[in-house]
Design a protein around this motif. Sequence first.
Motif, mmCIF file in Angstrom:
data_model
loop_
_atom_site.group_PDB
_atom_site.id
_atom_site.type_symbol
_atom_site.label_atom_id
_atom_site.label_comp_id
_atom_site.label_asym_id
_atom_site.label_seq_id
_atom_site.Cartn_x
_atom_site.Cartn_y
_atom_site.Cartn_z
ATOM 1 N N GLN A 142 0.818 -1.207 0.000
ATOM 2 C CA GLN A 142 0.000 0.000 0.000
ATOM 3 C C GLN A 142 0.851 1.256 0.000
ATOM 4 O OE1 GLN A 142 -3.164 0.435 -0.627
ATOM 5 N NE2 GLN A 142 -2.714 2.631 -0.555
ATOM 6 N N ASN A 143 2.007 1.203 0.617
ATOM 7 C CA ASN A 143 2.900 2.352 0.596
ATOM 8 C C ASN A 143 3.317 2.702 -0.824
ATOM 9 O OD1 ASN A 143 6.165 3.200 0.926
ATOM 10 N ND2 ASN A 143 4.716 4.284 2.235
ATOM 11 N N ILE A 144 3.536 1.675 -1.642
ATOM 12 C CA ILE A 144 3.868 1.915 -3.053
ATOM 13 C C ILE A 144 2.698 2.600 -3.751
ATOM 14 C CG2 ILE A 144 4.294 0.772 -5.269
ATOM 15 C CD1 ILE A 144 5.927 -1.328 -3.719
ATOM 16 N N ALA A 145 1.478 2.138 -3.469
ATOM 17 C CA ALA A 145 0.302 2.753 -4.085
ATOM 18 C C ALA A 145 0.141 4.207 -3.642
ATOM 19 C CB ALA A 145 -0.946 1.946 -3.745
ATOM 20 N N ASP A 146 0.359 4.475 -2.361
ATOM 21 C CA ASP A 146 0.260 5.857 -1.871
ATOM 22 C C ASP A 146 1.289 6.762 -2.552
ATOM 23 O OD1 ASP A 146 -1.885 5.868 -0.011
ATOM 24 O OD2 ASP A 146 -0.648 4.831 1.457
ATOM 25 N N LYS A 147 2.500 6.257 -2.717
ATOM 26 C CA LYS A 147 3.529 7.050 -3.403
ATOM 27 C C LYS A 147 3.160 7.251 -4.873
ATOM 28 C CE LYS A 147 7.424 5.898 -0.396
ATOM 29 N NZ LYS A 147 8.734 5.199 -0.264
ATOM 30 N N GLY A 148 2.516 6.241 -5.458
ATOM 31 C CA GLY A 148 2.046 6.378 -6.826
ATOM 32 C C GLY A 148 1.014 7.476 -6.956
ATOM 33 N N PHE A 149 0.100 7.556 -6.004
ATOM 34 C CA PHE A 149 -0.923 8.610 -6.034
ATOM 35 C C PHE A 149 -0.286 9.981 -5.879
ATOM 36 C CE2 PHE A 149 -4.258 11.168 -3.831
ATOM 37 C CZ PHE A 149 -5.165 11.222 -4.884
ATOM 38 N N GLU A 150 0.644 10.090 -4.949
ATOM 39 C CA GLU A 150 1.340 11.373 -4.761
ATOM 40 C C GLU A 150 2.035 11.809 -6.053
ATOM 41 O OE1 GLU A 150 4.670 13.312 -1.714
ATOM 42 O OE2 GLU A 150 4.433 11.144 -1.846
ATOM 43 N N HIS A 151 2.655 10.860 -6.737
ATOM 44 C CA HIS A 151 3.345 11.172 -7.992
ATOM 45 C C HIS A 151 2.370 11.569 -9.086
ATOM 46 C CE1 HIS A 151 6.018 10.788 -11.460
ATOM 47 N NE2 HIS A 151 5.106 9.995 -11.999
ATOM 48 N N ILE A 152 1.266 10.846 -9.214
ATOM 49 C CA ILE A 152 0.368 11.086 -10.344
ATOM 50 C C ILE A 152 -0.341 12.425 -10.213
ATOM 51 C CG2 ILE A 152 -1.830 10.069 -9.610
ATOM 52 C CD1 ILE A 152 0.072 9.368 -12.915
ATOM 53 N N LEU A 153 -0.524 12.913 -8.984
ATOM 54 C CA LEU A 153 -1.133 14.228 -8.808
ATOM 55 C C LEU A 153 -0.267 15.328 -9.432
ATOM 56 C CD1 LEU A 153 -2.500 14.090 -5.136
ATOM 57 C CD2 LEU A 153 -3.803 13.920 -7.263
ATOM 58 N N LYS A 154 1.036 15.124 -9.421
ATOM 59 C CA LYS A 154 1.951 16.105 -10.008
ATOM 60 C C LYS A 154 2.032 15.959 -11.526
ATOM 61 C CE LYS A 154 4.793 15.778 -5.826
ATOM 62 N NZ LYS A 154 6.069 15.263 -5.272
ATOM 63 N N PHE A 155 1.619 14.803 -12.021
ATOM 64 C CA PHE A 155 1.746 14.489 -13.448
ATOM 65 C C PHE A 155 0.516 14.904 -14.251
ATOM 66 C CE2 PHE A 155 0.932 11.444 -16.900
ATOM 67 C CZ PHE A 155 2.110 11.545 -17.635
ATOM 68 N N ILE A 156 -0.664 14.794 -13.660
ATOM 69 C CA ILE A 156 -1.917 14.988 -14.394
ATOM 70 C C ILE A 156 -2.076 16.438 -14.842
ATOM 71 C CG2 ILE A 156 -4.439 14.924 -14.207
ATOM 72 C CD1 ILE A 156 -4.049 12.653 -12.135
ATOM 73 N N LYS A 157 -2.415 16.592 -16.109
ATOM 74 C CA LYS A 157 -2.718 17.901 -16.690
ATOM 75 C C LYS A 157 -3.913 17.763 -17.620
ATOM 76 C CE LYS A 157 0.953 20.188 -15.096
ATOM 77 N NZ LYS A 157 1.470 19.101 -14.257
ATOM 78 N N PRO A 158 -4.756 18.805 -17.702
ATOM 79 C CA PRO A 158 -5.831 18.760 -18.695
ATOM 80 C C PRO A 158 -5.248 18.546 -20.094
ATOM 81 C CG PRO A 158 -6.121 20.619 -17.203
ATOM 82 C CD PRO A 158 -4.750 20.057 -16.929
#
Length: 356
Positions: A142-158
Amino acid sequence: MFSKRIETLRKVMAERGLDAVLLQGDVNRNYMSGFKGDESYSIITMDKAIFITDSRFTEQATQEVKDYEVREYQRPFEAFLDKIVKEFNIKKLGFEENVLTYELYNSYKEAVSCELIPLNGVIETLREIKCEKEIEIMRKAQNIADKGFEHILKFIKPGMTEREIGLELEFYMRKLGATGLSFPSIVASGVRSSLPHGMATEKVVENGDFLTLDFGVVYDGYCSDMTRTIVIGEPNEKMKEIYNVVLKAQEAALKAVKPGISCYDLDKIARDIITEAGYGEYFGHGLGHGVGRVVHELPMVNFRSKEILKPGMVITDEPGIYIPNFGGVRIEDIILVTEDGYEVFSKSPKELICLK
């Protein structure tokens, strides 16, 4: 650990009058043996544990499986199985009724000189209660998944597609040590977020969209699972309302998790909140499910299950509202039932995140 599991299984075998158990589904066989490969078998009698594989996996099995005698077989397996049955005078052999196909069952029945008895989920029930080693592995998953979410928030753009977002999320989590995904990631935006299992498409993510991300990884043979719904740009009032109803339901159910509560009652806590808010018809699935070696396992946390939560169970809490042609929200945590309450494995924030 595996010898203890074998002894626990033998107690159940004795209660059911079984002379032996045949395991060939990857999940149950590996859970009982520590093997990390596939396409192999194990037979557990009252005083012997035999791991059976072919030349592709013999060396691997010898290295990984410590509580079994490793034997190599030549096809067809049915003939080899019959030799084992005769060697150990097996009269009643338990089998995984949810693994064997009808064709294979008939093949065994014809070739093997013993009675075949369905196990009726014996191993799946044993898997419900996690030991400390399993729990620690699942925390890491789950820690890997949480880090994945943190990363993807910085990646997502319209302007990005759902597929681009899903691929980036998977790649990043694999770099952190995931050996695979728990399931194909759900990446659903805009009106597609009303699809509870909306797989990533070429749809472009736009301002004003809900974006639901439901994902998890496999780490050292165990799964994680989480869902967060975010907004691209600014949400309208209805979006805020729906999100807050789901969050209220999710947190109310979470606070009620403890040994002794039934899965039915836990589901009802969240369902009643959503129904009272006027959205009951838009919450069609159960509140959650067990997680472990597979992402959906016992116990099932829904309005049909009377199973009682016990310490060591790992479950999800994931209510949702899904309105066709508008969008949807789901919020999901993965939770350990402890001796006096619960521990939330997922650490990602749950307040409404708006990416601008």
